[in-house]
Motif scaffolding. Structure first.
Motif, mmCIF file in Angstrom:
data_model
loop_
_atom_site.group_PDB
_atom_site.id
_atom_site.type_symbol
_atom_site.label_atom_id
_atom_site.label_comp_id
_atom_site.label_asym_id
_atom_site.label_seq_id
_atom_site.Cartn_x
_atom_site.Cartn_y
_atom_site.Cartn_z
ATOM 1 N N HIS A 155 0.805 -1.213 0.000
ATOM 2 C CA HIS A 155 0.000 0.000 0.000
ATOM 3 C C HIS A 155 0.842 1.268 0.000
ATOM 4 C CE1 HIS A 155 -3.713 -2.154 0.398
ATOM 5 N NE2 HIS A 155 -3.362 -2.712 1.534
ATOM 6 N N TYR A 156 2.124 1.150 0.312
ATOM 7 C CA TYR A 156 2.958 2.359 0.324
ATOM 8 C C TYR A 156 4.302 2.136 -0.362
ATOM 9 C CZ TYR A 156 4.006 0.127 4.880
ATOM 10 O OH TYR A 156 4.285 -0.763 5.891
ATOM 11 N N THR A 157 4.262 1.359 -1.434
ATOM 12 C CA THR A 157 5.325 1.314 -2.435
ATOM 13 C C THR A 157 4.664 1.475 -3.808
ATOM 14 O OG1 THR A 157 5.188 -1.104 -2.479
ATOM 15 C CG2 THR A 157 6.932 -0.118 -1.114
ATOM 16 N N LYS A 158 5.454 1.919 -4.793
ATOM 17 C CA LYS A 158 4.874 2.131 -6.121
ATOM 18 C C LYS A 158 4.644 0.830 -6.864
ATOM 19 C CE LYS A 158 5.663 5.320 -9.109
ATOM 20 N NZ LYS A 158 6.357 6.160 -10.124
ATOM 21 N N TRP A 159 5.468 -0.179 -6.560
ATOM 22 C CA TRP A 159 5.388 -1.433 -7.307
ATOM 23 C C TRP A 159 6.182 -2.479 -6.556
ATOM 24 C CZ3 TRP A 159 9.351 -4.118 -10.132
ATOM 25 C CH2 TRP A 159 8.878 -5.123 -10.998
ATOM 26 N N ASP A 160 5.821 -3.751 -6.717
ATOM 27 C CA ASP A 160 6.607 -4.832 -6.116
ATOM 28 C C ASP A 160 6.585 -6.040 -7.034
ATOM 29 O OD1 ASP A 160 4.511 -6.942 -5.123
ATOM 30 O OD2 ASP A 160 3.733 -5.046 -4.361
ATOM 31 N N TRP A 311 1.623 21.454 -4.448
ATOM 32 C CA TRP A 311 1.500 21.786 -3.028
ATOM 33 C C TRP A 311 0.997 20.562 -2.274
ATOM 34 C CZ3 TRP A 311 3.330 25.823 -0.460
ATOM 35 C CH2 TRP A 311 2.831 26.130 0.804
ATOM 36 N N VAL A 312 1.581 20.280 -1.112
ATOM 37 C CA VAL A 312 1.328 19.006 -0.431
ATOM 38 C C VAL A 312 -0.129 18.847 -0.014
ATOM 39 C CG1 VAL A 312 1.874 17.630 1.604
ATOM 40 C CG2 VAL A 312 3.715 18.725 0.316
ATOM 41 N N ASP A 313 -0.764 19.871 0.512
ATOM 42 C CA ASP A 313 -2.162 19.769 0.947
ATOM 43 C C ASP A 313 -2.926 20.967 0.401
ATOM 44 O OD1 ASP A 313 -4.567 19.257 2.166
ATOM 45 O OD2 ASP A 313 -3.868 19.635 4.210
ATOM 46 N N ASP A 344 -3.811 4.642 2.382
ATOM 47 C CA ASP A 344 -3.403 5.798 3.184
ATOM 48 C C ASP A 344 -4.025 7.053 2.587
ATOM 49 O OD1 ASP A 344 -0.742 7.654 2.080
ATOM 50 O OD2 ASP A 344 -1.322 5.896 0.933
ATOM 51 N N MET A 345 -4.136 8.078 3.426
ATOM 52 C CA MET A 345 -4.833 9.298 3.025
ATOM 53 C C MET A 345 -3.850 10.396 2.621
ATOM 54 S SD MET A 345 -7.756 8.059 3.397
ATOM 55 C CE MET A 345 -8.075 6.409 4.034
ATOM 56 N N GLY A 346 -2.683 9.996 2.117
ATOM 57 C CA GLY A 346 -1.671 10.965 1.718
ATOM 58 C C GLY A 346 -2.081 11.826 0.552
ATOM 59 N N TYR A 347 -3.211 11.505 -0.087
ATOM 60 C CA TYR A 347 -3.709 12.358 -1.163
ATOM 61 C C TYR A 347 -4.397 13.603 -0.626
ATOM 62 C CZ TYR A 347 -7.617 9.182 -0.026
ATOM 63 O OH TYR A 347 -8.552 8.423 0.620
ATOM 64 N N MET A 348 -4.647 13.643 0.679
ATOM 65 C CA MET A 348 -5.301 14.777 1.343
ATOM 66 C C MET A 348 -6.738 14.940 0.826
ATOM 67 S SD MET A 348 -2.702 15.578 3.212
ATOM 68 C CE MET A 348 -0.954 15.164 3.158
ATOM 69 N N ALA A 349 -7.397 16.045 1.248
ATOM 70 C CA ALA A 349 -8.764 16.329 0.816
ATOM 71 C C ALA A 349 -8.763 16.697 -0.669
ATOM 72 C CB ALA A 349 -9.359 17.457 1.648
ATOM 73 N N LEU A 350 -9.919 16.556 -1.295
ATOM 74 C CA LEU A 350 -10.053 16.818 -2.726
ATOM 75 C C LEU A 350 -10.167 18.312 -2.978
ATOM 76 C CD1 LEU A 350 -10.360 15.380 -5.489
ATOM 77 C CD2 LEU A 350 -12.843 15.552 -5.158
ATOM 78 N N GLY A 441 6.362 11.251 6.100
ATOM 79 C CA GLY A 441 5.244 10.590 6.763
ATOM 80 C C GLY A 441 5.088 10.917 8.229
ATOM 81 N N GLY A 442 5.932 11.789 8.769
ATOM 82 C CA GLY A 442 5.812 12.163 10.173
ATOM 83 C C GLY A 442 6.265 11.087 11.138
ATOM 84 N N GLY A 443 7.083 10.157 10.673
ATOM 85 C CA GLY A 443 7.548 9.077 11.538
ATOM 86 C C GLY A 443 8.693 9.527 12.432
#
Length: 600
Positions: A155-160, A311-313, A344-350, A441-443
């Protein structure tokens, strides 16, 4: 104040050279794989060793001679990924990472998520025990073999991929590199069967022509959409540019400045991503921070056209300015929609968008410059707004900034990490490598590893890498510094030590106020004290040069000057500075101004 490990590090040269002659011909599956990895032009391969890739490890050492790629030994898989992340933030190029079977992957997952959210390229190689159960060793190969191992991070890699042969692995590596480095960039994960690595494999086709498998370039903007954007911008009375995820390319930086001046547009930038516009330019909205401050929000609210450069958000920012709906016309330049999924909701609001340019900012900005009229006036610098420190009372982040700026005067630096409490007015940015953003990711715990990776990418340049970390972030990831010391990577880390996970103290205070409960209890379960971890000894345990703890203004200037000199002399340096707890006002507002769930 100062202590440096006296132990010899004579064996920590770059690279760690094999002591016997290398093999000259392929004989094993992992040999061919290693040769393909070399052709991908990955300079380093970050790893914590494991038996699942022992075949590849042997080929990297005894066939390639530990050169191109050179191994970077790390003390934790999360550090290995974080180092590759920091390297990519500076260079824009991927490193390879190898994670040992399922357990190594699980260790690395937080850092992979950070890289995913930050849209940086990365080639992650995994490994598994023999897929053929008949070939597994008792016990250990069974617990280190997972069905669909890549599902843990899909869910958080582009491809495997999990190729079943050497030939399939070759194609997988070529495809993975292409996908990782095509915008929007991101990590890919390829699982290597340990039995395939260790099987005999002689000969093979000639090495592929790598020029035929490059990243897919961003297309030019759609002419119809470009014309619509140009019409809006040409007629704008008060345009705004939101400059977000962009490259570290100096030419692209100059193009953004030119575009802003052609439009006379106010430019907003974001500390979550790297420096993208000169902060003291007349058109730059200050102060720059992790979030748009109330002080500069009015400039956005007065705009009639908003140009978003990835812009990120975007939706969140527009809603902050116009809670009841955005009246301005919005032009959105981004290809980020290509990697969105439902996990994951990294796409932010629409966001509400009037014109969409589905290309990278680096493709859109030159096209806009060409289509728009030239600037009608010259622009200069805004007067500096940072007042001098008082030199009294507890040390603050502002004191660290002003004192450090004095210590590095005349030298180029790269701020590879800044804490949440940082105010953008503390330090001017005039180059895309002056500051490279946050974790993605704020980790918590990513700071030390990413700082090491950034410093590795800058090694051999005249730019001094400096990370200013919180004590919580530092303590979680401190062993990454061992790799910097071992491979002689010059860097300076300043720990702004407030003895707390202060971000959560702010949240607990907000909840207490909302519920009418005592804010005096916000510290419980947050303070890193009784005992206070020894920041300096943690650094010295990794072999780093360490200073502190610094508790007074007089000590601060002297110590930072000495620390800068040591880092410029090639040392890995840590300074422990005890600071007052506190955040920039814009950060406090952004962290606490949330919807009250369950309130009466």
């Amino acid at each position: 104040m100062r202590n440096k490990s006296g132990e010899s590090r004579s064996n920590a040269g770059i690279p760690e050279m094999p002591t016997l002659p290398n093999a000259v011909e392929d004989g094993w599956g992992s040999d061919r794989i290693a040769r393909i990895i070399r052709e991908l032009d990955l300079p380093f391969i970050c790893l914590n060793p494991g038996a699942s890739f022992r075949g590849l490890h042997d080929s990297l050492v005894n066939l390639l001679g530990n050169v191109r790629p050179q191994m970077l030994l790390c003390l934790h898989e999360e550090a290995a990924v974080a180092i590759a992340h920091g390297y990519a933030k500076v260079s824009g190029k991927p490193l390879a990472v190898v994670l040992h079977s399922n357990v190594g992957l699980m260790h690395g997952t937080m850092a992979i998520f950070n890289a995913w959210c930050d849209r940086v390229p990365m080639m992650i190689l995994g490994a598994t025990g023999p897929v053929d159960a008949n070939k597994r060793r008792p016990f250990i190969d069974w617990i280190h073999t997972s069905r669909d191992q890549a599902s843990m991070t899909r869910h958080y890699t582009k491809w495997d991929d999990q190729p079943a042969s050497v030939e399939a692995t070759e194609e997988s590596l070529l495809r993975g590199m292409q996908i990782a480095t095509t915008a929007p960039c991101g990590p890919v994960y390829i699982v290597l069967d340990s039995a395939m690595q260790e099987a005999r494999h002689v000969g093979g086709a000639p090495m592929p022509d790598m020029a035929r498998y490059k990243a897919i370039p961003s297309p030019s903007p759609d002419p119809v959409s470009l014309d619509a954007a140009v019409r809006l911008l040409s007629n704008a009375k008060s345009p705004v540019i939101l400059s977000g995820r962009v490259s570290r390319d100096p030419k692209a930086w100059a193009d953004r400045v030119r575009l802003a001046e052609q439009l006379g547009a106010t430019v907003f930038t974001d500390l979550k991503v790297g420096a993208s516009f000169p902060s003291e330019h007349e058109l730059h909205a200050m102060p720059r921070g992790m979030f748009i401050s109330k002080e500069s929000l009015g400039k956005l609210q007065s705009s009639d056209v908003v140009l978003s450069l990835d812009w990120v958000d975007l939706a969140g920012t527009l809603k902050q300015a116009w809670p009841d709906g955005c009246p301005a016309k919005v032009i959105h330049v981004s290809v980020d929609h290509h990697v969105h999924n439902g996990w994951d909701m990294g796409y932010m609001a629409l966001p509400p968008v009037d014109v969409r340019l589905a290309v990278t900012p680096e493709a859109a900005v030159p096209a806009l410059i060409k289509a728009l009229p030239a600037s009608k006036r010259a622009y200069g610098k805004s007067p500096a707004k940072v007042a001098k420190g008082t030199g009294e009372g507890p040390i603050t982040l502002k004191d660290i900034a002003l004192t450090l700026r004095e210590a590095v005067k005349g030298h180029d630096v790269c701020l590879s990490r800044l804490p949440l409490g940082w105010d953008g007015s503390y330090w001017p940015f005039e180059h895309p490598l002056d500051q490279i953003g946050h974790s993605g990711g704020g980790g918590v715990g990513s700071g030390p590893g990413m700082a090491v990776g950034a410093a590795l990418a800058l090694k051999g340049t005249n730019r001094l890498p400096i990370a200013i970390l919180g004590d919580g972030d530092y303590l979680m990831g401190v062993t990454a510094l061992w790799s910097a010391v071992h491979y002689k990577v010059p860097m300076l880390t300043v720990v702004a030590n407030n003895h707390s996970y202060f971000n959560d103290e702010v949240h607990q205070e907000r909840v207490a106020v909302m519920r009418g409960r005592p804010v005096e209890n916000r510290w419980i379960g947050q303070r890193i004290a009784d005992p206070e971890p020894d920041i300096v000894m943690f650094a010295r345990a990794q072999g780093a040069t360490a200073f502190g703890p610094v508790k007074s203004h007089a000590e601060l200037a002297k110590t930072l000057a000495e620390a800068v000199a040591a880092a410029r002399a090639g040392e890995t340096v840590v300074v422990d500075v005890h600071v007052a707890a506190g955040y920039a006002p814009s950060t406090v507002a952004a962290l606490t101004e949330t919807k009250e769930v369950g309130s009466p």
